[in-house]
Scaffold this motif. Sequence first.
Motif, short mmCIF file in Angstrom:
data_model
loop_
_atom_site.label_atom_id
_atom_site.label_comp_id
_atom_site.label_asym_id
_atom_site.label_seq_id
_atom_site.Cartn_x
_atom_site.Cartn_y
_atom_site.Cartn_z
N LEU A 11 0.99 -1.25 -0.15
CA LEU A 11 0.08 -0.24 -0.01
C LEU A 11 1.07 1.27 -0.14
O LEU A 11 0.51 2.48 -0.32
CB LEU A 11 -0.92 -0.15 1.06
N GLN A 12 2.10 1.12 0.47
CA GLN A 12 3.07 2.35 0.24
C GLN A 12 3.50 2.99 -1.26
O GLN A 12 3.64 3.81 -1.40
CB GLN A 12 4.23 2.11 1.17
N GLN A 13 3.08 1.56 -2.02
CA GLN A 13 3.43 1.62 -3.53
C GLN A 13 2.28 1.95 -4.58
O GLN A 13 2.35 2.35 -5.56
CB GLN A 13 4.36 0.71 -3.95
N HIS A 14 1.17 1.34 -4.14
CA HIS A 14 0.05 1.06 -4.73
C HIS A 14 -1.34 1.82 -4.23
O HIS A 14 -1.26 1.68 -2.93
CB HIS A 14 -0.17 -0.11 -5.20
N LYS A 15 -2.09 2.17 -5.04
CA LYS A 15 -3.62 2.43 -4.54
C LYS A 15 -4.60 1.40 -4.92
O LYS A 15 -4.61 0.77 -5.73
CB LYS A 15 -3.99 3.94 -5.31
N VAL A 16 -5.36 1.04 -3.90
CA VAL A 16 -6.48 0.32 -3.97
C VAL A 16 -7.74 0.94 -3.43
O VAL A 16 -7.65 2.05 -2.86
CB VAL A 16 -6.45 -1.14 -3.34
N ASP A 17 -8.84 0.43 -4.22
CA ASP A 17 -10.20 1.15 -3.72
C ASP A 17 -10.68 0.44 -2.86
O ASP A 17 -11.62 1.33 -1.78
CB ASP A 17 -11.01 1.03 -5.11
N VAL A 18 -10.72 -0.78 -2.42
CA VAL A 18 -11.19 -1.54 -1.32
C VAL A 18 -10.17 -2.53 -0.76
O VAL A 18 -9.48 -3.15 -1.57
CB VAL A 18 -12.53 -1.86 -1.65
N LEU A 19 -10.18 -2.59 0.53
CA LEU A 19 -9.60 -3.59 1.34
C LEU A 19 -10.49 -4.88 1.80
O LEU A 19 -11.61 -4.30 2.39
CB LEU A 19 -8.90 -3.20 2.50
N PHE A 20 -10.38 -5.89 1.52
CA PHE A 20 -11.08 -7.11 2.32
C PHE A 20 -10.09 -7.46 3.34
O PHE A 20 -9.21 -8.23 2.98
CB PHE A 20 -11.48 -8.24 1.39
N LEU A 21 -10.39 -7.05 4.76
CA LEU A 21 -9.25 -6.97 5.77
C LEU A 21 -9.93 -7.88 6.71
O LEU A 21 -11.24 -7.54 7.36
CB LEU A 21 -9.12 -5.60 6.13
N ASP A 22 -9.00 -8.87 7.31
CA ASP A 22 -9.30 -9.53 8.28
C ASP A 22 -8.94 -8.77 9.59
O ASP A 22 -8.09 -7.92 9.29
CB ASP A 22 -8.52 -10.97 8.38
N ILE A 23 -9.32 -9.17 10.79
CA ILE A 23 -8.94 -8.23 12.14
C ILE A 23 -7.99 -8.98 12.60
O ILE A 23 -7.09 -8.29 13.05
CB ILE A 23 -10.07 -8.23 12.90
N ASN A 24 -8.04 -10.40 13.06
CA ASN A 24 -6.70 -10.81 13.74
C ASN A 24 -5.88 -11.29 13.03
O ASN A 24 -5.98 -12.45 12.23
CB ASN A 24 -7.25 -11.98 14.81
N LEU A 25 -4.71 -10.86 13.00
CA LEU A 25 -3.75 -10.99 12.00
C LEU A 25 -2.17 -11.50 12.84
O LEU A 25 -2.33 -11.11 13.87
CB LEU A 25 -3.23 -9.98 10.99
N PRO A 26 -1.28 -12.21 12.28
CA PRO A 26 -0.25 -12.80 12.95
C PRO A 26 0.74 -11.41 13.46
O PRO A 26 1.31 -11.57 14.76
CB PRO A 26 0.62 -13.48 12.00
N ASP A 27 0.78 -10.38 12.87
CA ASP A 27 1.52 -9.36 13.43
C ASP A 27 0.92 -8.14 13.98
O ASP A 27 1.26 -7.07 14.14
CB ASP A 27 2.47 -8.96 12.51
#
Length: 243
Positions: free
Chosen positions: A43-59
């Motif tokens: 995301l620092q290099q590219h633009k997206v319109d929508v994130l399908f985002l999980d909440i509990n992630l390893p980091d």
Amino acid sequence: MLRAMIVEDSRLGRLELKSQLANIHHIELVAEAENLASAREYLQQHKVDVLFLDINLPDGNGFELLTELMPAPQVIFTTAFEQYAIEAFDNNAVDYLLKPITQERLAKACERLTKILASKDTADEAASVDELMTMEQRFFVKDGTKCWLIPLEQVERFESMGNYTQVHFDNKHPMLNKTLAQIEKRLPATHFFRVSRSYIVQLDKINAVQPCSSGGLELTMASGAKVEVSRRQTSLFKGRFAL
């Protein structure tokens, strides 16, 4: 076509969602990430319109990623846990999908996304014809039975409250029926700075600046309120005042 990214630690989860999105023709999947670090890098290099985002992630927590993105893309949360729903919609989520996600439910979320973006484009077009305000210019606010004509120079900060914005001035805190993004378009950049997704502050109302543990900065405003500058905005803030 809307550019989409999946952030999901489960390989099977990514494969299933990818397969379902292939049936939604106005969504183009351009990237996948299994953790926050990979998502940040993309995301620092590219633009997206929508994130399908999980909440509990390893980091970390998916909400952490949103606080770093300026501006943040639209978000559809995909999770197995119900308890984050309120926080998700406080973060202006388009939708909150509980796993296992059905094709029908996903399609409804994407339809809602399309309507939100269409509405946003219309609002942005209307806002684009608005002139920048001057610091002496007054604007009208009605909150309950009280009304004010507030000179812009009196405003200490604007705070996002979902689709509304709270105006902080002279120990008063009325609400405006506008988003923070809509207000930002009319503010003179020489006097106001967007420090995070939640706040815009008047630079002349800052009394003190100090580093904080998150890697950002903490501002002490004239009223004594503390406002944090996100890590993403900290470098811009420092550059603004560099010799």
